[in-house]
Design an enzyme around this catalytic site. Sequence first.
Site, PDB file in Angstrom:
ATOM      1  N   CYS A 105      39.220  44.631  60.290  1.00 32.22           N
ATOM      2  CA  CYS A 105      40.659  44.820  60.087  1.00 32.22           C
ATOM      3  C   CYS A 105      40.994  44.826  58.602  1.00 32.22           C
ATOM      4  O   CYS A 105      41.749  45.686  58.129  1.00 32.22           O
ATOM      5  CB  CYS A 105      41.441  43.726  60.802  1.00 32.22           C
ATOM      6  SG  CYS A 105      43.234  43.886  60.644  1.00 32.22           S
ATOM      7  N   CYS A 206      44.417  34.702  71.154  1.00 37.81           N
ATOM      8  CA  CYS A 206      44.503  33.357  71.745  1.00 37.81           C
ATOM      9  C   CYS A 206      44.104  33.314  73.216  1.00 37.81           C
ATOM     10  O   CYS A 206      43.989  32.232  73.787  1.00 37.81           O
ATOM     11  CB  CYS A 206      45.919  32.804  71.583  1.00 37.81           C
ATOM     12  SG  CYS A 206      46.287  32.282  69.899  1.00 37.81           S
TER      13      CYS A 206
END
Length: 355
Positions: A105, A206
Site C-alpha cells: 500500500c 480487524c
Amino acid sequence: MQKVLVGLSGGVDSAMAALLLKERGYDVIGAIMSIWDESMPAPKVSGHACLGPEEEDIAEAQKVADFLKIPFKVIDCREEYKQIVLGNFKDEYKAGRTPNPCIWCNSYVKFGALPKSARRNGIDFDKFATGHYAVIDFDENSKLWRLRKGKDDNKDQSYFLYRLGQEQLSQTLFPLGSYTKPEIRSLALKYNLPVADKADSQDFYCGDYNDILKFEPKPGKIVDKTGKVLGEHQGVWNYTIGKRKGLTGGGSERPLYVVKIDVKNNQIIAGYKEDLFSSELVADKVNWCSVSKPENEIKCLVKIRRQHIPASAAVKPLEDGKVKITFDEPQMSVTAGQSAVFYDGDIVLGGGIIQ
C-alpha cells in the site's frame, strides 16, 4: 513558497505533519485517499483498521483541514487498492505465503497512486508528505537520497517504506521523523488539534482474513516432519509460520508449531520450537532504496518482520534481482511473503520479499 500535498488519514500523525509543515512556511494542501467501496470483499467491521468504512476518517480529515485553514481533497484510489494491495494479498495467501499489505500500500498506492491521481485531478504541488515516523536525507558522497529510521524506536516505520525509489524519496517529506510519538501527542494537545486524542490504526483489517480471501475450503493433511498425519486443515491460507493454534496430535505433550506450508501437496507441516529456526533465506523483488545495488556480498543488519530485532547477516546479490541472506545466528519464524529489510545503522539500504 513550496506547495506540499499532505496525505491525511484522519489521525493525529498526518494532522501534525500538515501543521508542522504549515508552521515552517509551506503552502499545504490536504488529501485523503479513498480506498473503500461497497463492492469490497469484506464486511463492515468496527475497529481501528485501514480497511473498513472510511466516512469517519474523511470527516476527521476535513475537520483537520478546516482547523488548519488548508484546502482538502478526497482522492479516489479504490481501483488501485483493490488491484494492487488486495490482489497481492489474495495471491500470496493462495501460494502459502504471508504478505504484508502495508508495504504494498505504501509503495504503490499511498506514495504512488495518491500523488499521481492528485496531479491528474489538477492539484499542483512540489512535494508530498505523510505522518510516517522516518527520515529522508541526501548523501553528498553517493549523490543518492537515503531513507533512515525515525527518532522513536518504538514507532519507527522505515521497515514499511523500503520499496520507495529514488524519485519518490526526492519528492517526499517526513516531518515527524525527528519526533517521538509522545512528543507528537503532546504537541497535538497543545495546538488543540481536533484529532489529538484519536486512537491509532492498529492493523490492516480487524476482522477474519477469510472475509477478504473468500477461498472455498480445500481440506488437506497436517503432518509432522516424518509424514505422520496429525490432523486435517481446511486450507493452507489459514496458517502462517510459527502458528500454534489448532495444532494437536502426535502423542507429544510439547507444543507444536507450523514450520512449513507445502502448497504443492496441500499440507501443513508441524514441528517443535527448535524447528522454527533458520540460518538462511532467499528474497526476491529486491529494492535498493538508499544505495546502488552492491556487486558483492555485504554485511548488515536484517529485519524479517515489523517487531523483529534486526540481526547481523551477510547479504549476497544473486541473479534475477534476488539476494541470499545468511544470518550470523539462526532466526526464528522466517516467513515467506514477509519482507527482509537491510539496515546499515539507521540507514535503510533496501529489502525484498522472503521466498
